[in-house]
Design an enzyme around this catalytic site. Structure first.
Site, PDB file in Angstrom:
ATOM      1  N   THR A 234      36.229  41.860  38.052  1.00 27.16           N
ATOM      2  CA  THR A 234      36.918  42.081  39.320  1.00 27.16           C
ATOM      3  C   THR A 234      37.371  43.519  39.475  1.00 27.16           C
ATOM      4  O   THR A 234      37.305  44.311  38.544  1.00 27.16           O
ATOM      5  CB  THR A 234      38.134  41.140  39.445  1.00 27.16           C
ATOM      6  OG1 THR A 234      38.484  41.046  40.811  1.00 27.16           O
ATOM      7  CG2 THR A 234      39.321  41.616  38.639  1.00 27.16           C
TER       8      THR A 234
ATOM      9  N   LYS B 102      42.221  37.031  44.938  1.00 28.99           N
ATOM     10  CA  LYS B 102      42.879  37.484  43.714  1.00 28.99           C
ATOM     11  C   LYS B 102      44.149  38.268  43.998  1.00 28.99           C
ATOM     12  O   LYS B 102      44.701  38.909  43.120  1.00 28.99           O
ATOM     13  CB  LYS B 102      41.905  38.339  42.899  1.00 28.99           C
ATOM     14  CG  LYS B 102      40.628  37.586  42.547  1.00 28.99           C
ATOM     15  CD  LYS B 102      39.596  38.516  41.973  1.00 28.99           C
ATOM     16  CE  LYS B 102      38.239  37.875  41.960  1.00 28.99           C
ATOM     17  NZ  LYS B 102      37.206  38.828  41.613  1.00 28.99           N
TER      18      LYS B 102
ATOM     19  N   GLY C 182      48.210  41.340  42.457  1.00 32.81           N
ATOM     20  CA  GLY C 182      46.793  41.086  42.243  1.00 32.81           C
ATOM     21  C   GLY C 182      46.544  40.920  40.754  1.00 32.81           C
ATOM     22  O   GLY C 182      47.246  41.509  39.937  1.00 32.81           O
TER      23      GLY C 182
ATOM     24  N   SER D  84      37.232  45.538  35.849  1.00 31.03           N
ATOM     25  CA  SER D  84      36.094  46.344  35.422  1.00 31.03           C
ATOM     26  C   SER D  84      35.750  47.446  36.412  1.00 31.03           C
ATOM     27  O   SER D  84      35.244  48.486  36.029  1.00 31.03           O
ATOM     28  CB  SER D  84      34.876  45.456  35.184  1.00 31.03           C
ATOM     29  OG  SER D  84      34.587  44.701  36.342  1.00 31.03           O
TER      30      SER D  84
END
Length: 182
Positions: free
Chosen positions: A11, A43, A55, A134
């Site tokens: 994500t 998210k 988040g 990531s």
């Protein structure tokens, strides 16, 4: 790889504070190993009477557990973001169950922004930008350039930073969820 340096894949979440406006956004991709299993996950969440945005990245169940504990801290400390983050970090480091969670949080209010790492560290960024996941470093780099060289709003910076990350990171897609505290 050192656990403290472990990158959470799957994500991109970015938060920006600018000119009295707070914004947070994420992509919607959920992966299981090398397979995309969902493209429209949410998210980011509104917490504490819509005064805090958060988040998360990491293992889904772990992220929800962490978010739940963070919300408990926000309620216990009447929405004080910094205090709630520190108390969550203390619990994360001392509780056997929480210590095993593989997740990270970014939270923002109209005045504060914090990153709560997977090791229970609380980081207050110098530049009012925080990113995880990531694709977080790609989004962070884009946001830093945009905040320094454009008059774009916090929301516009979040959206464009997510777009840049989605073009680079294979774990980040172009389906964004963006929440703002104007």
């Amino acid at each position: 790889m050192n656990d403290r340096l472990k990158v959470i894949h799957g994500t991109t979440v970015i938060a920006v504070l600018r000119d009295g406006s707070a914004c947070i956004g994420s992509d919607g991709q959920v992966t299981l190993n090398a397979t995309v299993v969902k493209s429209s996950a949410r998210k980011v969440r509104r917490l504490y009477n819509d005064t805090v945005l958060a988040g998360f990245a990491g293992a889904t169940a772990d992220a929800f557990t962490l978010l739940e504990h963070f919300e408990e801290q926000l309620n216990a400390h009447r929405g004080n973001l910094a205090r709630s983050a520190v108390e969550l970090a203390k619990a994360w480091r001392t509780d056997r169950y929480l210590r095993r969670l593989e997740a990270m949080l970014v939270a923002v209010s109209k005045t504060d922004i914090v990153l709560i790492s997977g090791t229970g560290d609380v980081i207050v960024p110098d530049d009012n930008i925080a990113a995880i996941g990531s694709g977080g470093q790609y989004a962070l780099a884009a946001a830093r350039a945009l905040i320094r060289h454009t008059p774009l709003s916090a929301r516009q910076i979040v959206e464009e930073s997510l777009r840049v990350a989605s073009e680079i990171c294979i774990y980040t897609n172009g389906h964004f969820t963006i929440e703002e505290l104007p």
